[in-house]
Design an enzyme around this catalytic site. Structure first.
Site, short mmCIF file in Angstrom:
data_model
loop_
_atom_site.label_atom_id
_atom_site.label_comp_id
_atom_site.label_asym_id
_atom_site.label_seq_id
_atom_site.Cartn_x
_atom_site.Cartn_y
_atom_site.Cartn_z
N LYS A 13 18.28 -0.94 15.52
CA LYS A 13 17.65 -0.14 14.46
C LYS A 13 16.52 -0.92 13.77
O LYS A 13 16.39 -2.14 13.94
CB LYS A 13 18.72 0.27 13.45
CG LYS A 13 19.80 1.22 14.03
CD LYS A 13 20.77 1.65 12.93
CE LYS A 13 21.82 2.60 13.46
NZ LYS A 13 22.75 3.05 12.36
N TYR A 53 20.41 12.78 15.50
CA TYR A 53 21.57 12.67 14.61
C TYR A 53 22.10 14.03 14.17
O TYR A 53 22.80 14.11 13.15
CB TYR A 53 21.18 11.84 13.38
CG TYR A 53 21.34 10.34 13.54
CD1 TYR A 53 22.53 9.77 14.05
CD2 TYR A 53 20.34 9.46 13.12
CE1 TYR A 53 22.68 8.40 14.17
CE2 TYR A 53 20.49 8.08 13.24
CZ TYR A 53 21.67 7.56 13.75
OH TYR A 53 21.84 6.20 13.86
N ASN A 116 22.57 -0.97 9.28
CA ASN A 116 23.66 -1.68 9.97
C ASN A 116 23.28 -2.13 11.38
O ASN A 116 24.13 -2.36 12.24
CB ASN A 116 24.95 -0.86 9.94
CG ASN A 116 24.80 0.49 10.61
OD1 ASN A 116 23.76 0.79 11.20
ND2 ASN A 116 25.83 1.30 10.55
N HIS A 119 23.08 1.06 16.79
CA HIS A 119 23.77 2.31 17.10
C HIS A 119 24.42 2.15 18.47
O HIS A 119 23.86 1.49 19.34
CB HIS A 119 22.78 3.48 17.17
CG HIS A 119 23.38 4.71 17.80
ND1 HIS A 119 24.10 5.65 17.09
CD2 HIS A 119 23.42 5.13 19.10
CE1 HIS A 119 24.54 6.59 17.92
NE2 HIS A 119 24.14 6.30 19.14
N GLU A 130 23.08 11.07 24.92
CA GLU A 130 22.15 10.20 24.21
C GLU A 130 21.21 9.46 25.18
O GLU A 130 20.04 9.26 24.87
CB GLU A 130 22.92 9.20 23.34
CG GLU A 130 23.64 9.90 22.19
CD GLU A 130 24.44 8.96 21.29
OE1 GLU A 130 25.01 9.44 20.31
OE2 GLU A 130 24.48 7.74 21.57
#
Ligand code: ADP
Ligand code: MG
Length: 137
Positions: A13, A53, A116, A119, A130
């Site tokens: 990310k 998402y 965080n 993913h 995905e």
């Protein structure tokens, strides 16, 4: 392909790309026998993040989440290995870095529950979806 060999989608990310952590994170995958089969560094739009998402659209953090994933470059990767989906989830650690087990990626590098660092697909079915989302053939 061997029965237990799976592919999963991993994303490094914006917070981790920005801090130049991609090579360190990739070395953790490698150490755990997850091979990077394909990768690309991209900067997605807000609409693309919203589509990716979509499962979280009812959640209170959805808007912030979409804004965040589209806020800077990300590294998307297809990881391959034995039980890759579950293994990657284990290596990543819990969603909230404060709760992530020691030496997991989120424990080592995560800043907060939204920043965080990584993913990872949560099931083989979602992994296929995905991977297809980012790596359409
Ligand atoms: P994971 O990434 O561990 O699969 P989820 O699929 O539940 O976690 O959530 C997707 C992402 O949304 C998380 O990685 C995190 O960045 C963000 N998120 C989840 N829960 C919260 C929350 N309570 N507040 C803010 N952001 C959250
Ligand atoms: Mg998830």
């Amino acid at each position: 392909m061997n029965e237990s060999i799976e592919q999963t989608l991993s994303i490094i990310k914006p917070d981790a790309v920005e801090r130049n952590l991609t090579e360190e994170i990739k070395s953790i995958f490698k150490k755990n026998n997850l091979i990077v089969k394909d990768e690309k560094k991209i900067h997605i739009t807000r609409d693309e993040a919203a589509e990716f998402y979509k499962v979280h659209q009812a959640k209170p953090f959805y808007n912030d989440l979409c804004a965040y994933l589209s806020s800077g470059p990300i590294l998307v990767m297809i990881l391959e290995g034995e039980n890759a989906v579950l293994l990657n989830r284990k290596i990543m650690g819990a969603t909230n870095p404060k709760e992530a087990e020691k030496n997991t990626i989120r424990n080592l590098y995560g800043i907060s529950i939204d920043k965080n660092s990584v993913h990872g697909s949560d099931s083989t079915e979602n992994a296929k979806k995905e991977i297809n989302f980012f790596f359409k053939s």
